[in-house]
Design a protein around this motif. Structure first.
Motif, PDB file in Angstrom:
ATOM      1  N   LYS A   1     -14.615   9.503  -3.107  1.00  0.00           N
ATOM      2  CA  LYS A   1     -15.421   8.336  -3.482  1.00  0.00           C
ATOM      3  C   LYS A   1     -16.783   8.466  -2.825  1.00  0.00           C
ATOM      4  CE  LYS A   1     -11.858   5.730  -5.056  1.00  0.00           C
ATOM      5  NZ  LYS A   1     -11.733   5.128  -6.376  1.00  0.00           N
ATOM      6  N   THR A   2     -17.799   7.984  -3.522  1.00  0.00           N
ATOM      7  CA  THR A   2     -19.129   7.976  -2.927  1.00  0.00           C
ATOM      8  C   THR A   2     -19.477   6.553  -2.526  1.00  0.00           C
ATOM      9  OG1 THR A   2     -19.794   9.913  -4.139  1.00  0.00           O
ATOM     10  CG2 THR A   2     -21.560   8.525  -3.320  1.00  0.00           C
ATOM     11  N   THR A   3     -19.831   6.383  -1.260  1.00  0.00           N
ATOM     12  CA  THR A   3     -20.164   5.063  -0.725  1.00  0.00           C
ATOM     13  C   THR A   3     -21.565   5.116  -0.145  1.00  0.00           C
ATOM     14  OG1 THR A   3     -19.526   5.434   1.569  1.00  0.00           O
ATOM     15  CG2 THR A   3     -17.747   4.933   0.026  1.00  0.00           C
ATOM     16  N   LYS A   4     -22.046   3.961   0.333  1.00  0.00           N
ATOM     17  CA  LYS A   4     -23.381   3.927   0.951  1.00  0.00           C
ATOM     18  C   LYS A   4     -23.459   4.835   2.174  1.00  0.00           C
ATOM     19  CE  LYS A   4     -24.939  -0.625  -0.449  1.00  0.00           C
ATOM     20  NZ  LYS A   4     -24.957  -2.034  -0.049  1.00  0.00           N
ATOM     21  N   LEU A   5     -22.321   5.011   2.855  1.00  0.00           N
ATOM     22  CA  LEU A   5     -22.313   5.823   4.065  1.00  0.00           C
ATOM     23  C   LEU A   5     -22.311   7.305   3.747  1.00  0.00           C
ATOM     24  CD1 LEU A   5     -19.608   3.952   6.143  1.00  0.00           C
ATOM     25  CD2 LEU A   5     -22.020   4.121   6.698  1.00  0.00           C
ATOM     26  N   GLY A   6     -21.703   7.650   2.627  1.00  0.00           N
ATOM     27  CA  GLY A   6     -21.550   9.051   2.287  1.00  0.00           C
ATOM     28  C   GLY A   6     -20.336   9.198   1.383  1.00  0.00           C
ATOM     29  N   THR A   7     -20.015  10.446   1.095  1.00  0.00           N
ATOM     30  CA  THR A   7     -18.897  10.731   0.201  1.00  0.00           C
ATOM     31  C   THR A   7     -17.662  11.057   1.029  1.00  0.00           C
ATOM     32  OG1 THR A   7     -20.380  11.491  -1.501  1.00  0.00           O
ATOM     33  CG2 THR A   7     -18.142  12.312  -1.620  1.00  0.00           C
ATOM     34  N   GLY A   8     -16.512  10.544   0.597  1.00  0.00           N
ATOM     35  CA  GLY A   8     -15.319  10.819   1.383  1.00  0.00           C
ATOM     36  C   GLY A   8     -14.053  10.325   0.714  1.00  0.00           C
ATOM     37  N   HIS A   9     -13.000  10.279   1.500  1.00  0.00           N
ATOM     38  CA  HIS A   9     -11.686   9.848   1.022  1.00  0.00           C
ATOM     39  C   HIS A   9     -11.198   8.685   1.882  1.00  0.00           C
ATOM     40  CE1 HIS A   9     -10.926  13.379  -1.613  1.00  0.00           C
ATOM     41  NE2 HIS A   9     -11.760  13.972  -0.782  1.00  0.00           N
ATOM     42  N   PHE A  10     -10.612   7.681   1.205  1.00  0.00           N
ATOM     43  CA  PHE A  10      -9.997   6.570   1.931  1.00  0.00           C
ATOM     44  C   PHE A  10      -8.558   6.948   2.265  1.00  0.00           C
ATOM     45  CE2 PHE A  10     -13.397   4.443  -0.372  1.00  0.00           C
ATOM     46  CZ  PHE A  10     -13.896   3.579   0.584  1.00  0.00           C
ATOM     47  N   VAL A  11      -8.162   6.691   3.489  1.00  0.00           N
ATOM     48  CA  VAL A  11      -6.786   6.945   3.916  1.00  0.00           C
ATOM     49  C   VAL A  11      -6.200   5.610   4.375  1.00  0.00           C
ATOM     50  CG1 VAL A  11      -5.307   8.164   5.556  1.00  0.00           C
ATOM     51  CG2 VAL A  11      -7.345   9.295   4.657  1.00  0.00           C
ATOM     52  N   THR A  12      -5.082   5.214   3.744  1.00  0.00           N
ATOM     53  CA  THR A  12      -4.461   3.935   4.087  1.00  0.00           C
ATOM     54  C   THR A  12      -3.123   4.185   4.769  1.00  0.00           C
ATOM     55  OG1 THR A  12      -5.460   3.026   2.099  1.00  0.00           O
ATOM     56  CG2 THR A  12      -3.752   1.685   3.157  1.00  0.00           C
ATOM     57  N   THR A  13      -2.940   3.535   5.905  1.00  0.00           N
ATOM     58  CA  THR A  13      -1.665   3.636   6.613  1.00  0.00           C
ATOM     59  C   THR A  13      -1.063   2.247   6.735  1.00  0.00           C
ATOM     60  OG1 THR A  13      -2.844   3.436   8.710  1.00  0.00           O
ATOM     61  CG2 THR A  13      -2.286   5.660   8.015  1.00  0.00           C
ATOM     62  N   ARG A  14       0.261   2.188   6.825  1.00  0.00           N
ATOM     63  CA  ARG A  14       0.925   0.922   7.090  1.00  0.00           C
ATOM     64  C   ARG A  14       1.810   1.082   8.308  1.00  0.00           C
ATOM     65  NH1 ARG A  14       5.185  -0.197   3.615  1.00  0.00           N
ATOM     66  NH2 ARG A  14       6.549  -0.082   5.414  1.00  0.00           N
ATOM     67  N   THR A  15       1.636   0.172   9.235  1.00  0.00           N
ATOM     68  CA  THR A  15       2.355   0.251  10.501  1.00  0.00           C
ATOM     69  C   THR A  15       3.243  -0.979  10.643  1.00  0.00           C
ATOM     70  OG1 THR A  15       0.472   1.417  11.456  1.00  0.00           O
ATOM     71  CG2 THR A  15       2.046   0.484  13.019  1.00  0.00           C
ATOM     72  N   ASP A  16       4.486  -0.742  11.006  1.00  0.00           N
ATOM     73  CA  ASP A  16       5.399  -1.845  11.321  1.00  0.00           C
ATOM     74  C   ASP A  16       5.553  -1.904  12.836  1.00  0.00           C
ATOM     75  OD1 ASP A  16       5.804  -2.355   8.653  1.00  0.00           O
ATOM     76  OD2 ASP A  16       7.596  -1.090   8.514  1.00  0.00           O
ATOM     77  N   LEU A  17       5.300  -3.073  13.399  1.00  0.00           N
ATOM     78  CA  LEU A  17       5.438  -3.232  14.851  1.00  0.00           C
ATOM     79  C   LEU A  17       6.696  -4.033  15.146  1.00  0.00           C
ATOM     80  CD1 LEU A  17       2.151  -3.370  14.195  1.00  0.00           C
ATOM     81  CD2 LEU A  17       2.065  -3.727  16.658  1.00  0.00           C
ATOM     82  N   ARG A  18       7.417  -3.566  16.135  1.00  0.00           N
ATOM     83  CA  ARG A  18       8.677  -4.229  16.490  1.00  0.00           C
ATOM     84  C   ARG A  18       8.708  -4.577  17.964  1.00  0.00           C
ATOM     85  NH1 ARG A  18      10.218  -1.037  12.245  1.00  0.00           N
ATOM     86  NH2 ARG A  18      11.570  -2.135  10.771  1.00  0.00           N
ATOM     87  N   VAL A  19       9.451  -5.638  18.253  1.00  0.00           N
ATOM     88  CA  VAL A  19       9.843  -5.924  19.634  1.00  0.00           C
ATOM     89  C   VAL A  19      11.355  -5.847  19.618  1.00  0.00           C
ATOM     90  CG1 VAL A  19       9.861  -7.604  21.510  1.00  0.00           C
ATOM     91  CG2 VAL A  19       7.851  -7.422  20.020  1.00  0.00           C
ATOM     92  N   GLY A  20      11.904  -4.829  20.279  1.00  0.00           N
ATOM     93  CA  GLY A  20      13.336  -4.587  20.113  1.00  0.00           C
ATOM     94  C   GLY A  20      13.604  -4.303  18.644  1.00  0.00           C
ATOM     95  N   PRO A  21      14.629  -4.931  18.072  1.00  0.00           N
ATOM     96  CA  PRO A  21      14.924  -4.684  16.659  1.00  0.00           C
ATOM     97  C   PRO A  21      14.106  -5.563  15.710  1.00  0.00           C
ATOM     98  CG  PRO A  21      16.626  -6.070  17.632  1.00  0.00           C
ATOM     99  CD  PRO A  21      15.637  -5.799  18.730  1.00  0.00           C
ATOM    100  N   ASP A  22      13.385  -6.548  16.253  1.00  0.00           N
ATOM    101  CA  ASP A  22      12.712  -7.532  15.401  1.00  0.00           C
ATOM    102  C   ASP A  22      11.352  -7.045  14.927  1.00  0.00           C
ATOM    103  OD1 ASP A  22      14.833  -9.160  16.036  1.00  0.00           O
ATOM    104  OD2 ASP A  22      13.726 -10.203  17.656  1.00  0.00           O
TER     105      ASP A  22
END
Lengths: 324, 138
Positions: A129-150
């Motif tokens: 993709k070309t953006t105002k900052l420059g050309t590049g790739h978007f990388v999306t991550t999804r993180t699940d945070l737990r406390v113990g099993p919850d």
């Protein structure tokens, strides 16, 4: 062109292969949720919400990502796939990174003492993709945070790995101007360029029939004679023909500029730059006089000797604003 | 708390101190958030605010308005024009939807060069704690 497209497709396929792969496995927060970090955050944000202090304090929910940060000592639990993907993008020239999106859901409050663990997957890698900052790739991550099993919260994060467009202004790393291209000197024309170096424009002359010739050649076009000597040009000439160079721009040259075919008073013709007149004022028949120009290019490690070239200056009275 | 309610704007001066303090409080040591020279080498005119700080300020904007009993459920933001030192960001918000005690608020943070942040926040406000009630207006 089609080759480049094929390479791009191949590269995008390699990037896509990372979708669904882990970015972090069984990561552990470097610190448990704690009052000092909460207080430092609230100070920075100027957040005076009483819910974040005292006996029954909860952490500001928007701190969610903070508990997973690697800090100066780096990440723990980061999966190989994520580092590989970022490395691949670095190698392809997308060396800069900026965060663009953050989506968080908070399922239960975090309190001092809570120990965080987290898992993260690479959800998607965009096409280029070309953006105002420059050309590049978007990388999306999804993180699940737990406390113990919850499950305590989810955190979707999007970064852009891009090639920066350098802006003007401010001190930047100065790029040395690329050097002009050099004449190709060989056994047949070495004496010509040696003459130029000493500010003498030499025309080859056949010693059998006396015909003058330029460019320099091993034999005479008129009689086939192989022996030659030289005469020094008077330095007078006129524009026989010309072109104006607009595109493509070569490094070290500033288009538009005129390149002329100059007919010397002696009758031979040669290619040269016309100076002392704007490119759009060059005309056939324009009278010119020879000059030698030195190009003393800095930071030029490839060519340690400065370049001397014959150039042609217009005869007519020097005009103000003339292009030199 | 009704759909269409506008939140009063919050002006946040973007100081170098805020950018650096926010980056460090969020344990984000990317050089573009504290080292102007390295930021410039990467094509940015100066250091700029990190996304975690923006996230924190958006959260604060909502809880400042709805009060200490308000609970953030979801914050989703997208960054646009960076927050550089010397600029001012003005946060504005509008309640888009109310479902019982839970509201969805659209947030915009505009700075001198454009929209720094756009986002949606879902917040639960226990009954009776909503702002703008007569006793709080005094």
């Amino acid at each position: 062109m089609s080759h480049e497209v094929a390479v791009d497709e191949e590269f995008e396929k390699r990037l896509k292969a990372y979708e669904g792969r882990p970015a972090a496995v069984a990561g552990m927060g470097k610190d448990p949720v704690n009052a000092p970090m909460i207080r430092h955050w609230c100070e920075a944000m100027d957040d005076t919400n009483p819910a974040y202090e005292g006996e029954d304090a909860v952490a500001p929910p928007t701190m969610l990502q903070v508990w997973t940060m690697g800090g100066l000592s780096g990440h723990t639990g980061r999966a190989q796939a994520y580092d590989e993907l970022l490395g691949l993008l670095d190698e392809a020239g997308y060396t800069s990174v900026v965060a663009t999106d953050c989506e968080q859901e908070y399922l239960r409050p975090l309190r001092p003492g809570d120990e965080i663990t987290f898992d993260s997957i690479i959800e998607s890698v965009s096409e280029e993709k070309t953006t105002k900052l420059g050309t590049g790739h978007f990388v999306t991550t999804r993180t699940d945070l737990r406390v113990g099993p919850d499950l305590a919260g989810t955190h979707r994060f999007r970064i852009l790995k891009y090639t920066p467009i350098c802006r003007g202004g401010g001190p930047q790393v100065r790029q040395p101007k690329p050097a002009r291209s050099r004449p190709v000197v060989n056994r047949d024309n070495a004496a010509f360029w040696e003459g130029v170096r000493r500010h003498r424009l030499l025309i080859q002359r056949c010693t059998s029939c006396g015909t003058l010739r330029h460019p320099w050649l091993p034999g005479c076009n008129a009689c086939g004679g192989l022996d030659w000597d030289t005469v020094e040009a008077s330095g007078e000439g006129t524009v026989y023909s010309y072109v104006v160079m607009h595109h493509p721009p070569f490094p070290a040259y500033d288009p538009p500029y005129a390149v002329a075919l100059i007919e010397l008073a002696e009758g031979v013709r040669m290619i040269g730059n016309v100076v002392g007149v704007p490119y759009d004022k060059v005309r056939i028949g324009l009278p010119l006089r020879l000059e030698f120009q030195e190009y003393d290019e800095e930071h030029d490690q490839e060519h340690d000797e400065k370049l001397t070239l014959p150039v042609w200056r217009t005869h007519e009275a020097d005009r103000p604003g003339g292009d030199v | 708390m009704n759909a269409g309610d506008e939140l009063p704007p919050l002006e946040i001066p973007i100081t170098r101190t805020l950018i650096v303090a926010g980056a460090i409080a969020s344990r984000d040591y990317q050089d573009v958030h504290h080292d102007a020279e390295l930021a410039r080498q990467k094509g940015s005119p100066d250091i700029f605010m990190n996304i975690l700080t923006t996230n924190g300020l958006v959260g604060r904007y909502i809880t400042d308005h709805f009060g200490p009993t308000a609970v953030l459920r979801r914050v989703a933001i997208r960054l646009g024009a960076p927050n550089y030192p010397g600029d001012t960001m003005v946060l504005t918000g509008r309640v888009e939807e109310v479902d019982g005690d839970t509201a969805t608020v659209r947030v915009l943070g505009a700075n001198g060069i454009g929209k720094h942040v756009t986002g949606m926040v879902t917040v639960t406000v226990p009954a009776g704690a909503a702002p703008g009630a007569p006793e709080e207006a005094a």
